[in-house]
Write a protein that holds these residues in place. Structure first.
Motif, PDB file in Angstrom:
ATOM      1  N   ALA A   1       0.830  -1.207   0.000  1.00  0.00           N
ATOM      2  CA  ALA A   1       0.000   0.000   0.000  1.00  0.00           C
ATOM      3  C   ALA A   1       0.861   1.252   0.000  1.00  0.00           C
ATOM      4  O   ALA A   1       0.576   2.222  -0.724  1.00  0.00           O
ATOM      5  N   MET A   2       1.943   1.235   0.787  1.00  0.00           N
ATOM      6  CA  MET A   2       2.838   2.392   0.857  1.00  0.00           C
ATOM      7  C   MET A   2       3.590   2.596  -0.455  1.00  0.00           C
ATOM      8  O   MET A   2       3.750   3.724  -0.925  1.00  0.00           O
ATOM      9  N   ILE A   3       4.034   1.501  -1.062  1.00  0.00           N
ATOM     10  CA  ILE A   3       4.710   1.602  -2.355  1.00  0.00           C
ATOM     11  C   ILE A   3       3.739   2.099  -3.421  1.00  0.00           C
ATOM     12  O   ILE A   3       4.086   2.875  -4.307  1.00  0.00           O
ATOM     13  N   GLY A   4       2.468   1.658  -3.311  1.00  0.00           N
ATOM     14  CA  GLY A   4       1.450   2.117  -4.247  1.00  0.00           C
ATOM     15  C   GLY A   4       1.251   3.626  -4.189  1.00  0.00           C
ATOM     16  O   GLY A   4       1.053   4.286  -5.216  1.00  0.00           O
ATOM     17  N   LYS A   5       1.322   4.200  -2.968  1.00  0.00           N
ATOM     18  CA  LYS A   5       1.178   5.649  -2.828  1.00  0.00           C
ATOM     19  C   LYS A   5       2.337   6.388  -3.485  1.00  0.00           C
ATOM     20  O   LYS A   5       2.159   7.452  -4.081  1.00  0.00           O
ATOM     21  N   ILE A   6       3.525   5.819  -3.374  1.00  0.00           N
ATOM     22  CA  ILE A   6       4.701   6.437  -3.993  1.00  0.00           C
ATOM     23  C   ILE A   6       4.574   6.430  -5.519  1.00  0.00           C
ATOM     24  O   ILE A   6       4.814   7.437  -6.188  1.00  0.00           O
ATOM     25  N   THR A   7       4.162   5.282  -6.076  1.00  0.00           N
ATOM     26  CA  THR A   7       4.014   5.219  -7.538  1.00  0.00           C
ATOM     27  C   THR A   7       2.866   6.099  -8.017  1.00  0.00           C
ATOM     28  O   THR A   7       2.935   6.678  -9.106  1.00  0.00           O
ATOM     29  N   ASP A   8       1.803   6.227  -7.208  1.00  0.00           N
ATOM     30  CA  ASP A   8       0.706   7.120  -7.582  1.00  0.00           C
ATOM     31  C   ASP A   8       1.187   8.561  -7.662  1.00  0.00           C
ATOM     32  O   ASP A   8       0.801   9.311  -8.572  1.00  0.00           O
ATOM     33  N   TRP A   9       2.027   8.956  -6.698  1.00  0.00           N
ATOM     34  CA  TRP A   9       2.568  10.314  -6.731  1.00  0.00           C
ATOM     35  C   TRP A   9       3.449  10.518  -7.960  1.00  0.00           C
ATOM     36  O   TRP A   9       3.399  11.577  -8.600  1.00  0.00           O
ATOM     37  N   MET A  10       4.240   9.507  -8.298  1.00  0.00           N
ATOM     38  CA  MET A  10       5.112   9.611  -9.474  1.00  0.00           C
ATOM     39  C   MET A  10       4.291   9.769 -10.746  1.00  0.00           C
ATOM     40  O   MET A  10       4.651  10.524 -11.652  1.00  0.00           O
ATOM     41  N   GLU A  11       3.138   9.058 -10.813  1.00  0.00           N
ATOM     42  CA  GLU A  11       2.273   9.185 -11.983  1.00  0.00           C
ATOM     43  C   GLU A  11       1.712  10.594 -12.103  1.00  0.00           C
ATOM     44  O   GLU A  11       1.564  11.128 -13.207  1.00  0.00           O
ATOM     45  N   LYS A  12       1.404  11.207 -10.943  1.00  0.00           N
ATOM     46  CA  LYS A  12       0.884  12.580 -10.966  1.00  0.00           C
ATOM     47  C   LYS A  12       1.929  13.568 -11.464  1.00  0.00           C
ATOM     48  O   LYS A  12       1.586  14.656 -11.953  1.00  0.00           O
ATOM     49  N   GLN A  13       3.189  13.193 -11.311  1.00  0.00           N
ATOM     50  CA  GLN A  13       4.276  14.054 -11.791  1.00  0.00           C
ATOM     51  C   GLN A  13       4.614  13.801 -13.265  1.00  0.00           C
ATOM     52  O   GLN A  13       5.579  14.342 -13.788  1.00  0.00           O
TER      53      GLN A  13
ATOM     54  N   LYS B   1       5.777  -0.560 -11.794  1.00  0.00           N
ATOM     55  CA  LYS B   1       5.589  -0.724 -10.358  1.00  0.00           C
ATOM     56  C   LYS B   1       6.460  -1.819  -9.762  1.00  0.00           C
ATOM     57  O   LYS B   1       6.923  -1.718  -8.625  1.00  0.00           O
ATOM     58  N   GLU B   2       6.670  -2.875 -10.524  1.00  0.00           N
ATOM     59  CA  GLU B   2       7.518  -3.958 -10.030  1.00  0.00           C
ATOM     60  C   GLU B   2       8.948  -3.475  -9.835  1.00  0.00           C
ATOM     61  O   GLU B   2       9.602  -3.795  -8.844  1.00  0.00           O
ATOM     62  N   LYS B   3       9.425  -2.667 -10.782  1.00  0.00           N
ATOM     63  CA  LYS B   3      10.789  -2.157 -10.679  1.00  0.00           C
ATOM     64  C   LYS B   3      10.905  -1.088  -9.600  1.00  0.00           C
ATOM     65  O   LYS B   3      11.959  -0.922  -8.985  1.00  0.00           O
ATOM     66  N   VAL B   4       9.825  -0.346  -9.360  1.00  0.00           N
ATOM     67  CA  VAL B   4       9.827   0.614  -8.260  1.00  0.00           C
ATOM     68  C   VAL B   4      10.009  -0.129  -6.936  1.00  0.00           C
ATOM     69  O   VAL B   4      10.805   0.266  -6.081  1.00  0.00           O
TER      70      VAL B   4
END
Length: 345
Positions: free
Chosen positions: A268-280, A286-289
Motif C-alpha cells: 500500500a505504501m509503495i502504491g502511494k509512492i508510484t501514484d505520486w510519481m504518476e501525478k508528476q 511498479k515492479e521495478k519501483v
C-alpha cells in the motif's frame, strides 16, 4: 543424502466440496436458493452430488458451524474483481487499485468506475474456505463462492470485526456461516455473513485459549527436540535411541517471519509512492519501483532485503522496511526527490 524437490514447500488446501446458494433449474437457468446446499464431486469428477453431511444438518439450513484454517483474513477469504469471458477464461483481475489483464499486463484498477464493471462484465468474487463441524478435516475444505457484492462485503467486514476483537486470532475459532434474508426495492435477497455464537467476552476467552495453546506449541518446538531411531546394533533386543536437546547454544530460537498484514501495508505504501510519481508525469514500472526501493533500503540500512516472501523476509526486516518507507513517504513529495526506475511502455 539428496532429498527434497525444490519448490515443493507450499501447503495444499484441497476443495472437498462446495457450499452453494444457487443452482440451475430444470430449464438450465440459474436459480437462487434461500438456504445452504452442500455438494461434493462425483466419483467421475465431472458433476456434483449432494454431500452426505447434509443428513446431519437441519432441513434447508441457513446456518453452518464452521472453523477457519488461518489467522490471515485474506487466506481464508479470497476477494477480488474479475472479468471472465465464457466459463473460465479470466480476462482481468483486480483489487480496486491494481489489475492484471490477460494474465500478464498490470494496469490501474478503477473498481466500480471501470468500463467492464459498468458494462456488467466485471463482478466482485469471493471465495471462503471453511471446515465444517460435522466433517472436520486438516487439509480438506468446503469452498463457498459468491459474486454478490453484499455477501463479499458482509463476510469481509465480519472477519475484520472478529479479528479486531480477538487481536488477530481466527484459526480454530468456532464460528457460523449465516444466510440472512433481507428486503430491498427489488424484492427479497439473501446475504451471507459470519457470526460468533456468543458474547464478546466469550469470544476473547476462546481466542486467549487458542493463543495460549499456540504459544505452548512454539515453546515446545524451540525448547524440546526429540528424535528416535531404531537401534541397528547386532543385539537381539531392539531398542529405541532417544535424544533430547534442551536450550543448547547450537539450537536457535524460532525466527518470526513477515506477516500478511505487514506485506499488505508495504504494498500500500509503495502504491502511494508510484501514484505520486504518476501525478508528476512519470509512468513507472511498479515492479521495478518495488525492487528499487528494496535495493535502496538495503544500501541505507546495511541489511540485504531481496524478497518479501514468507520464507525469506523476517518480521523484523519487514518492520524496519515499513519504518524506512514511512520516512521515505515524508520526502517523496519534495521536488528534488528522484527514484531511478525504468518506465513501463
Amino acid at each position: 543424502m539428496i532429498n527434497g524437490i525444490e519448490g515443493l514447500n507450499g501447503v495444499s488446501e484441497i476443495e472437498i466440496g462446495k457450499i452453494k446458494t444457487g443452482e440451475k433449474n430444470k430449464k438450465g437457468y440459474p436459480s437462487k436458493l434461500d438456504y445452504f446446499k452442500i455438494v461434493r464431486p462425483t466419483k467421475k469428477g465431472k458433476n456434483y452430488e449432494l454431500d452426505p453431511v447434509m443428513e446431519q444438518l437441519p432441513d434447508k439450513p441457513k446456518r453452518l458451524d464452521i472453523t477457519l484454517a488461518h489467522d490471515d483474513i485474506d487466506k481464508n477469504f479470497l476477494n477480488y474483481f474479475a472479468y471472465y469471458q465464457g466459463y473460465n477464461d479470466l480476462k482481468c483481475r483486480g483489487n480496486g487499485q491494481r489489475a492484471i489483464v490477460d494474465g500478464e499486463k498490470e494496469v490501474k484498477c478503477n473498481g466500480s468506475r471501470c468500463k467492464y464493471w459498468t458494462e456488467g462484465k466485471c463482478k466482485p468474487n469471493g471465495i471462503l474456505k471453511v471446515s465444517l463441524k460435522q466433517k472436520p478435516s486438516l487439509v480438506g475444505y468446503y469452498f463457498y463462492r459468491t459474486t454478490s457484492w453484499n455477501s463479499v462485503k458482509r463476510i469481509k467486514e465480519s472477519l475484520n470485526y472478529i479479528s479486531q476483537v480477538t487481536n488477530g486470532i481466527l484459526a480454530g475459532i468456532n464460528l457460523k456461516l449465516v444466510l440472512k434474508e433481507e428486503r430491498n426495492d427489488h424484492g427479497n435477497m439473501y446475504i451471507a455473513h459470519i457470526e460468533y455464537p456468543g458474547t464478546v467476552l466469550e469470544l476473547r476467552k476462546e481466542a486467549v485459549e487458542l493463543a495460549r495453546a499456540k504459544k505452548e506449541l512454539q515453546e515446545l518446538n524451540s525448547n524440546n527436540r526429540h528424535f528416535s531411531l531404531p537401534n541397528q546394533s547386532t543385539s537381539s533386543k531392539s531398542e529405541e535411541v532417544t535424544a533430547k536437546v534442551d536450550n543448547q547454544d547450537d539450537i536457535s530460537d524460532e525466527v518470526k517471519m513477515i506477516t500478511g498484514a505487514q506485506r499488505k501495508k508495504i504494498f500500500a505504501m509503495i502504491g502511494k509512492i508510484t501514484d505520486w510519481m504518476e501525478k508528476q508525469g512519470v509512468n513507472p514500472n511498479k515492479e521495478k519501483v518495488r525492487k528499487q526501493l528494496m535495493k535502496d533500503f538495503s544500501a541505507a540500512e546495511g541489511e540485504k532485503l531481496e524478497s518479501l516472501s514468507s520464507d525469506k523476509c523476517t518480521y523484523e526486516q519487514a518492520d524496519k522496511f515499513i519504518s524506512w518507507l514511512e520516512d521515505k513517504s515524508k520526502v517523496v513529495k519534495d521536488e528534488n526527490f528522484k527514484l531511478e526506475v525504468v518506465e513501463s511502455a
